[in-house]
Design an enzyme around this catalytic site. Sequence first.
Site, short mmCIF file in Angstrom:
data_model
loop_
_atom_site.label_atom_id
_atom_site.label_comp_id
_atom_site.label_asym_id
_atom_site.label_seq_id
_atom_site.Cartn_x
_atom_site.Cartn_y
_atom_site.Cartn_z
N LEU A 136 10.34 -20.77 -4.48
CA LEU A 136 9.34 -19.92 -3.83
C LEU A 136 7.98 -20.02 -4.50
CD1 LEU A 136 8.82 -17.41 -1.85
CD2 LEU A 136 9.28 -16.01 -3.87
N HIS A 154 2.54 3.67 -9.07
CA HIS A 154 2.33 2.25 -9.34
C HIS A 154 3.54 1.65 -10.06
CE1 HIS A 154 -1.58 2.40 -7.70
NE2 HIS A 154 -2.12 3.14 -8.66
N ASP A 199 0.84 -1.21 0.00
CA ASP A 199 0.00 0.00 0.00
C ASP A 199 0.87 1.26 0.00
OD1 ASP A 199 -2.37 1.39 -0.05
OD2 ASP A 199 -2.83 1.10 2.08
C1 IPE Z 1 -5.43 -2.81 -0.47
O1 IPE Z 1 -5.10 -1.47 -0.60
C2 IPE Z 1 -5.35 -3.48 -1.81
C3 IPE Z 1 -4.01 -3.57 -2.40
C4 IPE Z 1 -2.89 -3.18 -1.88
C5 IPE Z 1 -3.99 -4.19 -3.71
P1 IPE Z 1 -6.19 -0.32 -0.79
O2 IPE Z 1 -5.45 0.95 -0.81
O3 IPE Z 1 -7.05 -0.64 -1.96
O4 IPE Z 1 -7.08 -0.50 0.52
P2 IPE Z 1 -7.97 0.55 1.31
O5 IPE Z 1 -8.93 1.13 0.32
O6 IPE Z 1 -7.06 1.58 1.86
O7 IPE Z 1 -8.62 -0.26 2.37
C1 IPE Z 2 -1.47 0.28 -3.48
O1 IPE Z 2 -1.26 1.65 -3.48
C2 IPE Z 2 -1.63 -0.27 -4.86
C3 IPE Z 2 -2.98 -0.75 -5.18
C4 IPE Z 2 -4.03 -0.72 -4.40
C5 IPE Z 2 -3.15 -1.27 -6.52
P1 IPE Z 2 -2.46 2.67 -3.47
O2 IPE Z 2 -2.81 3.01 -4.89
O3 IPE Z 2 -3.58 2.16 -2.66
O4 IPE Z 2 -1.79 3.93 -2.78
P2 IPE Z 2 -2.46 4.95 -1.78
O5 IPE Z 2 -3.07 4.14 -0.67
O6 IPE Z 2 -3.49 5.71 -2.54
O7 IPE Z 2 -1.33 5.79 -1.32
MG MG Z 3 -4.11 2.36 -0.69
#
Ligand code: IPE
Ligand code: IPE
Ligand code: MG
Length: 250
Positions: free
Chosen positions: A139, A45, A28
């Site tokens: 792995l 990303h 995240d």
């Molecule tokens: C969880 O992260 C999903 C992934 C890392 C793929 P999100 O950023 O989508 O989750 P929330 O919305 O903060 O719960």
């Molecule tokens: C995690 O990073 C990646 C995915 C959920 C695909 P985020 O896109 O959720 O990044 P934040 O939480 O907005 O910083």
């Molecule tokens: Mg996120």
Amino acid sequence: MARYSEEQIRALGLAREALPKHVAIIMDGNGRWAKQRRLPRSAGHRAGVDRLRGIIRMSSDLGVASLTLYAFSTENWRRPSDEVGTLMALLIEYFTKEIDELFANGVRIRIIGAYEDFAAPVRAVIERAMKRTEANTGLNLNIALNYGSRAEILRAANLAMRQALAEGKREITADMLEACLYTAGQPEVDLLIRTSGEQRASNFLLYQISYAEFLFPAEYWPDFSDEAYLAALRAYGRRSRRFGGLEEDA
Ligand code: IPE
Ligand code: IPE
Ligand code: MG
């Protein structure tokens, strides 16, 4: 593939017997990483994808049995369509570019989640990656795509129920249910890491994390370095896992 020796593991401040067998990571913070740099979310990303190589490599070298990475949740469809499109494009690019090295390192790729909902080009590339690596014995790399734990448990319950009915049974057992989870046959999750400081499960592996240790490092995922991962593994090694019992040396 060069697995670390006992001595190399010790030199990293770790002990083989105190390493997790199964690590799960909620990657995240890509968006916030980009925002901090005044870059578009897509740059976050991309930087996030660049971290995969090191974390996978380290897990493999340390002899971790399974690594499960949350890449796209069933809820992530709520994001703007251009962001979903960027994530899909990155996925295709990642598998195309990295498959040879993953294969050479003995990694076995499993996609967990309803990936059949993805567009044909995405499906094709992930099916190829799974097929190519299915006989590998290193792995287990589980990549969660269109994954949601509630959907997984419901799917497993239905599969197990169908099996029970076919066998004339009136109840399903825990073994039957577990055999129908995407992670069947793999060790339970020992360590769950969520980067970016958020402290929630977001529908990830709810059954498999029943006795996992949780760590919430503050780094955004693109900043989660190999060293930060090692620090997390050291912290895991210091945890006392009791599984409802008492301290072993108590
Ligand atoms: C969880 O992260 C999903 C992934 C890392 C793929 P999100 O950023 O989508 O989750 P929330 O919305 O903060 O719960
Ligand atoms: C995690 O990073 C990646 C995915 C959920 C695909 P985020 O896109 O959720 O990044 P934040 O939480 O907005 O910083
Ligand atoms: Mg996120």
